[in-house]
Motif scaffolding. Structure first.
Motif, PDB file in Angstrom:
ATOM      1  N   PRO A 104       0.843  -1.213   0.000  1.00  0.00           N
ATOM      2  CA  PRO A 104       0.000   0.000   0.000  1.00  0.00           C
ATOM      3  C   PRO A 104       0.869   1.249   0.000  1.00  0.00           C
ATOM      4  O   PRO A 104       1.966   1.262   0.574  1.00  0.00           O
ATOM      5  CB  PRO A 104      -0.791  -0.134   1.307  1.00  0.00           C
ATOM      6  CG  PRO A 104       0.088  -0.955   2.202  1.00  0.00           C
ATOM      7  CD  PRO A 104       0.825  -1.907   1.303  1.00  0.00           C
ATOM      8  N   ILE A 105       0.395   2.284  -0.665  1.00  0.00           N
ATOM      9  CA  ILE A 105       1.118   3.556  -0.694  1.00  0.00           C
ATOM     10  C   ILE A 105       0.843   4.299   0.617  1.00  0.00           C
ATOM     11  O   ILE A 105      -0.319   4.540   0.964  1.00  0.00           O
ATOM     12  CB  ILE A 105       0.685   4.416  -1.898  1.00  0.00           C
ATOM     13  CG1 ILE A 105       0.881   3.633  -3.203  1.00  0.00           C
ATOM     14  CG2 ILE A 105       1.457   5.722  -1.915  1.00  0.00           C
ATOM     15  CD1 ILE A 105       2.287   3.207  -3.474  1.00  0.00           C
ATOM     16  N   PRO A 106       1.877   4.648   1.373  1.00  0.00           N
ATOM     17  CA  PRO A 106       1.656   5.324   2.664  1.00  0.00           C
ATOM     18  C   PRO A 106       0.854   6.618   2.512  1.00  0.00           C
ATOM     19  O   PRO A 106       1.099   7.414   1.596  1.00  0.00           O
ATOM     20  CB  PRO A 106       3.082   5.602   3.167  1.00  0.00           C
ATOM     21  CG  PRO A 106       3.943   4.620   2.439  1.00  0.00           C
ATOM     22  CD  PRO A 106       3.298   4.428   1.098  1.00  0.00           C
ATOM     23  N   GLY A 107      -0.104   6.799   3.392  1.00  0.00           N
ATOM     24  CA  GLY A 107      -0.903   8.022   3.416  1.00  0.00           C
ATOM     25  C   GLY A 107      -2.034   8.064   2.416  1.00  0.00           C
ATOM     26  O   GLY A 107      -2.775   9.062   2.373  1.00  0.00           O
ATOM     27  N   LEU A 108      -2.206   7.021   1.604  1.00  0.00           N
ATOM     28  CA  LEU A 108      -3.262   7.026   0.590  1.00  0.00           C
ATOM     29  C   LEU A 108      -4.242   5.868   0.829  1.00  0.00           C
ATOM     30  O   LEU A 108      -4.628   5.156  -0.099  1.00  0.00           O
ATOM     31  CB  LEU A 108      -2.672   6.944  -0.814  1.00  0.00           C
ATOM     32  CG  LEU A 108      -1.792   8.122  -1.244  1.00  0.00           C
ATOM     33  CD1 LEU A 108      -1.324   7.949  -2.681  1.00  0.00           C
ATOM     34  CD2 LEU A 108      -2.528   9.447  -1.077  1.00  0.00           C
ATOM     35  N   ALA A 109      -4.612   5.692   2.066  1.00  0.00           N
ATOM     36  CA  ALA A 109      -5.610   4.685   2.428  1.00  0.00           C
ATOM     37  C   ALA A 109      -6.669   5.343   3.304  1.00  0.00           C
ATOM     38  O   ALA A 109      -6.369   5.833   4.403  1.00  0.00           O
ATOM     39  CB  ALA A 109      -4.964   3.513   3.161  1.00  0.00           C
ATOM     40  N   THR A 110      -7.902   5.407   2.810  1.00  0.00           N
ATOM     41  CA  THR A 110      -9.033   5.946   3.566  1.00  0.00           C
ATOM     42  C   THR A 110     -10.101   4.858   3.674  1.00  0.00           C
ATOM     43  O   THR A 110      -9.916   3.734   3.226  1.00  0.00           O
ATOM     44  CB  THR A 110      -9.618   7.188   2.886  1.00  0.00           C
ATOM     45  OG1 THR A 110     -10.246   6.804   1.650  1.00  0.00           O
ATOM     46  CG2 THR A 110      -8.528   8.204   2.581  1.00  0.00           C
TER      47      THR A 110
END
Length: 518
Positions: free
Chosen positions: A328-334
């Motif tokens: 997962p790309i850090p900071g791009l999970a909501t």
């Protein structure tokens, strides 16, 4: 005043006698039957007394029998119908007013809810009735005749069930994906149809996905965070769909987007599915409790991002030569959007296997159906224990595949040199090339690797993918296996892992008592 009272009484008495005389001779009067009976009794008594005192009185005819009581049933039903109609009309009006009073988006959801419920039962109820009627008619027939009758129904209704699921989407896609892998739940005809749901699920418009991405990542437009965005989704599932994109730094990623009405639709579909299961297959009701728990986790993309990182950190240092898992790309999970690395050039395991069988069928001048029938015939002839040990292990298949590659490349090179030299002078001596069909898949390697990786997740890490269906497994160009979709991840404590390990050992080596005890 006194004279008025006397006159009134006299007038009333004469009027009453006149009326009594009239009703005595006309028993069909409109007085109630109780009044008639009281009058008859009083009249008989009065005239009897008069006859005993005077011999010149005329003979009195006998009293007629009392008329039957009035029929109140028809009147009651008429009144009940009026009341029911009033209540029903009031209910419809109330629902209409409630519908009008709702906001526009709520009205749209109510309409969708009613439409889904109606479509579901309109399609399935006749099917259930047909199955129940066939079951009743064939209960005394031989078992093979019963199976033939039900096979006809399976062939007839399996495509209709698939069409219904593709129309309604939502939870029904998830249930169909699970049922397609469960021979204990559905006949083969249904499983073959529903297997399409592993990778051919309808998607929604890209404009809607753009809006959700911008709102979730708190950006004004897609171009503020992504250099490129593929409008066409590369996959869709029950809760959302996936789009390819490229970050501003050039990193190729995929964006998993959740449908905004996913939870509301799932709640409705879960209730409807439970009602249907209670009617048709009550023994499958516990499955829906587990589906509900899993769905609540799958609808949280933040949790999926956490689970994806956990599995990546646990598996990749050990099995990086055999499998690949996106990070997962850090900071791009909501809660509604998850951005992760893109796996380059892979194809789905199901497509890879089907492509191989198609190539084998073409090389042998057969159709897929003929090849399938031949394989099933040979499989039935072989005894299960013998065939298990006769199958070559992964290392042997790997050596054989390497041999085929070297033979084809080297052999075709020398054949080409010969055909363009001696064969050019003497065309009748030209040689045929080795087959250019890709070497077969190493099924033993695939099975061993998947078992090892998932066994490690369960027994060592305690964090594992609870939904590893074939649509989430990819064959990569470098020979590794790509593992995707960690929306349904479960966590086991150490005691649960030990208990599960003891159960597996008991299943492999123990007795029935050992299995029950574990």
């Amino acid at each position: 005043m006194k004279f008025y009272r006397i006159r009134f009484r006299s007038r009333s008495s004469s009027t009453l006698l006149s009326r009594r005389s009239s009703y005595f001779h006309h028993p069909s009067s409109s007085f109630p039957s109780s009044s008639k009976r009281s009058f008859s009794q009083s009249s008989s008594s009065s005239f009897s007394t008069s006859s005993s005192s005077s011999s010149s009185s005329s003979t009195i005819p006998p009293s007629p029998p009392p008329p039957p009581p009035p029929r109140v049933g028809r009147s009651f039903l008429r009144n009940a119908g009026r009341v029911s109609g009033f209540v029903l009309g009031a209910g419809i009006v109330g629902l209409g007013l409630a519908y009008i009073a709702q906001p526009e988006d709520e009205r749209a959801f109510m309409s969708s809810k009613i439409s889904r419920y109606y479509t579901f039962w309109r399609t399935l109820l006749p099917i259930v009735v047909d199955y129940k009627w066939t079951e009743y008619r064939t209960k005394d027939m031989p078992e093979d005749v019963q199976q033939q009758r039900f096979d006809v129904l399976h062939d007839r209704y399996a495509p209709q069930i698939l069409a219904l699921i593709l129309n309604l989407k939502g939870l029904y896609i998830k249930v169909g994906q699970v049922a397609a892998m469960r021979p204990d739940m559905l006949p083969k005809q249904y499983r073959d149809q529903l297997s399409i749901l592993w990778d051919n699920v309808p998607s929604r418009s890209s404009d809607e996905m753009r809006t959700i991405i911008c709102r979730s990542l708190k950006i004004n437009k897609i171009e503020d965070m992504f250099l490129e965005f593929n409008e066409k989704p590369i996959g869709a599932a029950s809760v959302g769909q996936v789009h390819e994109a490229k970050l501003l730094d050039g990193t190729e990623v995929v964006i998993k987007v959740q449908y905004p009405d996913a939870k509301m639709i799932f709640d409705l579909d879960l209730t409807t599915s439970r009602q249907f299961a209670a009617l048709v297959r009550p023994e499958q009701l516990p499955m829906f409790d587990e589906i509900e728990k899993q769905l609540m986790m799958e609808l949280d993309f933040e949790r999926e991002g956490w689970a994806l990182k956990q599995v990546y950190d646990n598996i990749m240092p050990i099995y990086n030569e055999k499998v690949i898992i996106p990070r997962p790309i850090p900071g791009l999970a909501t809660k509604n959007v998850l951005v992760m690395e893109k796996l380059q050039g892979g194809i789905k395991l199901v497509d890879g296997i089907m492509n191989q069988y198609k190539a084998i069928a073409e090389a042998n001048g057969m159709t897929m159906e003929q090849l399938k029938e031949k394989a099933m015939t040979e499989f039935k002839k072989a005894k299960s224990k013998q065939s298990r040990f006769m199958r070559p292990p992964a290392w042997a298949l790997r050596l054989y595949i390497q041999y085929l590659r070297v033979r084809n490349a080297t052999g075709n090179m020398f054949i080409s040199l010969y055909n363009h030299s001696i064969g050019f002078v003497a065309p009748s001596t030209r040689l045929g090339y080795f087959s250019t069909v890709k070497p077969p898949l190493n099924h033993a390697f695939l099975m061993d690797t998947l078992l090892q990786v998932h066994g490690h997740q369960i027994f060592v890490d305690g964090v594992f993918n609870a939904d590893p269906h074939p649509g989430n497994i990819f064959l990569m160009p470098d020979g590794r296996i790509g593992l995707l979709d960690y929306g349904q991840v479960k966590v086991l404590d150490m005691e649960s892992r030990k208990q599960l390990a003891r159960l597996v050992v008991a299943l492999a080596e123990g007795t029935k008592d050992d299995i029950v005890r574990e």
